[in-house]
Design a protein around this motif. Structure first.
Motif, PDB file in Angstrom:
ATOM      1  N   THR A   7       6.457   3.618  -3.324  1.00 34.88           N
ATOM      2  CA  THR A   7       6.877   4.026  -1.997  1.00 34.88           C
ATOM      3  C   THR A   7       6.842   2.826  -1.064  1.00 34.88           C
ATOM      4  O   THR A   7       5.864   2.080  -1.028  1.00 34.88           O
ATOM      5  CB  THR A   7       5.952   5.134  -1.441  1.00 34.88           C
ATOM      6  N   ALA A   8       7.910   2.659  -0.297  1.00 31.40           N
ATOM      7  CA  ALA A   8       8.016   1.535   0.639  1.00 31.40           C
ATOM      8  C   ALA A   8       8.226   2.054   2.054  1.00 31.40           C
ATOM      9  O   ALA A   8       8.990   2.998   2.271  1.00 31.40           O
ATOM     10  CB  ALA A   8       9.180   0.619   0.257  1.00 31.40           C
ATOM     11  N   LEU A   9       7.546   1.426   3.005  1.00 30.52           N
ATOM     12  CA  LEU A   9       7.775   1.677   4.424  1.00 30.52           C
ATOM     13  C   LEU A   9       8.570   0.510   4.995  1.00 30.52           C
ATOM     14  O   LEU A   9       8.190  -0.651   4.818  1.00 30.52           O
ATOM     15  CB  LEU A   9       6.447   1.798   5.178  1.00 30.52           C
ATOM     16  N   ILE A  10       9.656   0.815   5.681  1.00 30.19           N
ATOM     17  CA  ILE A  10      10.480  -0.210   6.318  1.00 30.19           C
ATOM     18  C   ILE A  10      10.571   0.119   7.802  1.00 30.19           C
ATOM     19  O   ILE A  10      11.087   1.180   8.186  1.00 30.19           O
ATOM     20  CB  ILE A  10      11.903  -0.264   5.705  1.00 30.19           C
ATOM     21  N   GLY A  29      14.875   2.032  -6.852  1.00 26.49           N
ATOM     22  CA  GLY A  29      14.093   3.176  -7.308  1.00 26.49           C
ATOM     23  C   GLY A  29      12.864   3.491  -6.487  1.00 26.49           C
ATOM     24  O   GLY A  29      12.081   4.377  -6.852  1.00 26.49           O
ATOM     25  N   TYR A  30      12.648   2.798  -5.391  1.00 27.61           N
ATOM     26  CA  TYR A  30      11.532   3.138  -4.503  1.00 27.61           C
ATOM     27  C   TYR A  30      11.851   4.400  -3.716  1.00 27.61           C
ATOM     28  O   TYR A  30      12.993   4.589  -3.255  1.00 27.61           O
ATOM     29  CB  TYR A  30      11.302   2.037  -3.478  1.00 27.61           C
ATOM     30  N   ASP A  31      10.866   5.259  -3.517  1.00 29.54           N
ATOM     31  CA  ASP A  31      10.943   6.225  -2.430  1.00 29.54           C
ATOM     32  C   ASP A  31      10.759   5.434  -1.139  1.00 29.54           C
ATOM     33  O   ASP A  31      10.014   4.445  -1.110  1.00 29.54           O
ATOM     34  CB  ASP A  31       9.841   7.277  -2.556  1.00 29.54           C
ATOM     35  N   VAL A  32      11.432   5.850  -0.084  1.00 32.24           N
ATOM     36  CA  VAL A  32      11.415   5.040   1.134  1.00 32.24           C
ATOM     37  C   VAL A  32      11.016   5.875   2.350  1.00 32.24           C
ATOM     38  O   VAL A  32      11.354   7.057   2.458  1.00 32.24           O
ATOM     39  CB  VAL A  32      12.775   4.366   1.391  1.00 32.24           C
ATOM     40  N   ILE A  33      10.277   5.226   3.243  1.00 31.18           N
ATOM     41  CA  ILE A  33       9.952   5.785   4.551  1.00 31.18           C
ATOM     42  C   ILE A  33      10.651   4.915   5.584  1.00 31.18           C
ATOM     43  O   ILE A  33      10.403   3.712   5.664  1.00 31.18           O
ATOM     44  CB  ILE A  33       8.432   5.798   4.800  1.00 31.18           C
ATOM     45  N   THR A  83       1.101   6.961  -0.285  1.00 29.44           N
ATOM     46  CA  THR A  83       0.416   5.704  -0.601  1.00 29.44           C
ATOM     47  C   THR A  83       1.474   4.630  -0.795  1.00 29.44           C
ATOM     48  O   THR A  83       2.337   4.763  -1.653  1.00 29.44           O
ATOM     49  CB  THR A  83      -0.432   5.836  -1.888  1.00 29.44           C
ATOM     50  N   LEU A  84       1.391   3.580  -0.014  1.00 29.54           N
ATOM     51  CA  LEU A  84       2.437   2.562  -0.053  1.00 29.54           C
ATOM     52  C   LEU A  84       2.278   1.593  -1.206  1.00 29.54           C
ATOM     53  O   LEU A  84       1.168   1.188  -1.553  1.00 29.54           O
ATOM     54  CB  LEU A  84       2.443   1.753   1.250  1.00 29.54           C
ATOM     55  N   SER A  85       3.414   1.218  -1.775  1.00 29.02           N
ATOM     56  CA  SER A  85       3.488   0.117  -2.740  1.00 29.02           C
ATOM     57  C   SER A  85       4.177  -1.099  -2.134  1.00 29.02           C
ATOM     58  O   SER A  85       4.153  -2.178  -2.716  1.00 29.02           O
ATOM     59  CB  SER A  85       4.266   0.555  -3.986  1.00 29.02           C
ATOM     60  N   ALA A  86       4.823  -0.904  -0.980  1.00 27.30           N
ATOM     61  CA  ALA A  86       5.486  -2.024  -0.301  1.00 27.30           C
ATOM     62  C   ALA A  86       5.546  -1.725   1.186  1.00 27.30           C
ATOM     63  O   ALA A  86       5.724  -0.573   1.601  1.00 27.30           O
ATOM     64  CB  ALA A  86       6.893  -2.250  -0.847  1.00 27.30           C
ATOM     65  N   LEU A  87       5.380  -2.787   1.965  1.00 24.50           N
ATOM     66  CA  LEU A  87       5.454  -2.705   3.420  1.00 24.50           C
ATOM     67  C   LEU A  87       6.413  -3.762   3.913  1.00 24.50           C
ATOM     68  O   LEU A  87       6.217  -4.957   3.663  1.00 24.50           O
ATOM     69  CB  LEU A  87       4.071  -2.929   4.032  1.00 24.50           C
ATOM     70  N   LYS A 123      -2.892  -4.443   8.531  1.00 27.24           N
ATOM     71  CA  LYS A 123      -4.331  -4.143   8.436  1.00 27.24           C
ATOM     72  C   LYS A 123      -4.560  -2.725   7.905  1.00 27.24           C
ATOM     73  O   LYS A 123      -5.345  -2.513   6.981  1.00 27.24           O
ATOM     74  CB  LYS A 123      -4.974  -4.303   9.806  1.00 27.24           C
ATOM     75  N   LEU A 124      -3.872  -1.749   8.480  1.00 26.59           N
ATOM     76  CA  LEU A 124      -4.137  -0.353   8.148  1.00 26.59           C
ATOM     77  C   LEU A 124      -3.609   0.044   6.773  1.00 26.59           C
ATOM     78  O   LEU A 124      -4.188   0.923   6.117  1.00 26.59           O
ATOM     79  CB  LEU A 124      -3.557   0.565   9.226  1.00 26.59           C
ATOM     80  N   PHE A 125      -2.518  -0.584   6.330  1.00 25.15           N
ATOM     81  CA  PHE A 125      -1.957  -0.225   5.026  1.00 25.15           C
ATOM     82  C   PHE A 125      -2.465  -1.124   3.895  1.00 25.15           C
ATOM     83  O   PHE A 125      -2.134  -0.875   2.727  1.00 25.15           O
ATOM     84  CB  PHE A 125      -0.429  -0.265   5.061  1.00 25.15           C
ATOM     85  N   LEU A 126      -3.252  -2.132   4.210  1.00 26.01           N
ATOM     86  CA  LEU A 126      -3.704  -3.040   3.159  1.00 26.01           C
ATOM     87  C   LEU A 126      -4.530  -2.338   2.075  1.00 26.01           C
ATOM     88  O   LEU A 126      -4.371  -2.669   0.886  1.00 26.01           O
ATOM     89  CB  LEU A 126      -4.484  -4.205   3.764  1.00 26.01           C
ATOM     90  N   PRO A 127      -5.393  -1.367   2.400  1.00 26.94           N
ATOM     91  CA  PRO A 127      -6.080  -0.649   1.312  1.00 26.94           C
ATOM     92  C   PRO A 127      -5.108  -0.007   0.315  1.00 26.94           C
ATOM     93  O   PRO A 127      -5.330  -0.064  -0.904  1.00 26.94           O
ATOM     94  CB  PRO A 127      -6.907   0.406   2.051  1.00 26.94           C
ATOM     95  N   ASP A 128      -4.030   0.597   0.814  1.00 27.55           N
ATOM     96  CA  ASP A 128      -2.989   1.151  -0.073  1.00 27.55           C
ATOM     97  C   ASP A 128      -2.433   0.061  -0.974  1.00 27.55           C
ATOM     98  O   ASP A 128      -2.306   0.234  -2.199  1.00 27.55           O
ATOM     99  CB  ASP A 128      -1.826   1.710   0.750  1.00 27.55           C
TER     100      ASP A 128
END
Length: 261
Positions: A7-10, A29-33, A83-87, A123-128
């Motif tokens: 999952t990626a957030l853009i 093939g990523y799910d995207v936000i 849960t993000l795999s890419a930001l 900072k906030l998504f780094l744990p993911d």
């Protein structure tokens, strides 16, 4: 969202390079936000991506100019169980004109989007991203490599993004997380209209690469884990040249290249 897919957030996903980055993630093939201020445009785009690529796409309205915008975006994504795999910290814009004439509220809002939101979301998504050994791509600019008369604050924000990205990339070595500072030059993306820089010598009358072309190169650099990526030979040469000339000379060159005409 399919929990077996990445999952990626853009951010800044409604237009320009952000919109094109979304396409690259979905195609891969990523799910995207998709996050941006214009929700209706995002929602239509999400439906289109789901139909075209068979992935899940979620649109979320986010005002990263506001003090709490980035934190609210993180909280909403977390509440939905993603849960993000890419930001992709792509949201950003510029303002053209002399600093003495610029609006302080507008400059501060731009700083929140271009810098503060990048730091908060990272900072906030780094744990993911640590848990998924994910990827971060921060859209900086060739503006990051020297001061920029007529866009003084914008150039400074992109220098921040470059420095921040390189530093945390070094800290994260060995974790599986990679950080790419993506530094495109002038691009046909709508950026110039928002920055009100149509009269700038930097872009007026010039044929610029498209957002689709530039985003595809940046996406591939992110997948390679490249720490700093500057698309285009001329852009790369100009960025490197600042290492070999006095800074006051580089600043005068940028002033001449950017002045209103």
């Amino acid at each position: 969202m399919n929990r077996n897919r990445k999952t990626a957030l853009i951010t800044g996903a409604s237009s320009g390079i952000g919109k094109a980055l979304v396409e690259n993630f979905a195609k891969d093939g990523y799910d995207v936000i998709l996050a941006a201020r214009s929700f209706s445009k995002l929602e239509n785009r999400a439906i289109e991506l789901q139909s075209r690529y068979g992935i899940a796409a979620t649109a979320i309205a986010a005002d990263l100019e506001s003090e709490e915008g980035a934190s609210k975006l993180h909280a909403e994504i977390e509440a939905r169980g993603f849960t993000l795999s890419a930001l992709a910290n792509n949201a950003g814009y510029g303002l053209f004109g002399e600093f003495k004439d610029s609006s302080l509220p507008e400059e501060l809002a731009m700083m929140r989007v271009n810098m503060t939101a990048v730091v908060i979301l990272t900072k906030l998504f780094l744990p993911d991203l640590l848990s998924t050994q994910g990827k971060i791509i921060n859209t900086a600019s060739t503006a990051a490599f020297q001061p920029g008369p007529y866009m003084a604050i914008y150039y400074a924000t992109k220098a921040f993004v470059l420095s921040f990205s390189e530093a945390i990339a070094a800290e994260l070595e060995g974790t599986g997380v990679t950080v790419t500072a993506f530094c495109p030059g002038a691009t046909a993306s709508g950026f110039q209209d928002k920055a009100n820089m149509q009269r700038s010598a930097l872009v007026k009358g010039k044929k610029l690469p498209t957002a689709d072309e530039v985003a595809a190169l940046g996406y591939r650099a992110m997948q390679r884990g490249q720490r700093v990526y500057i698309p285009g030979t001329m852009n790369w040469l100009m960025a490197q040249s600042t290492r070999f000339v006095p800074r006051n000379v580089a600043t005068r060159i940028v002033k001449a290249m950017s002045k209103p005409i």
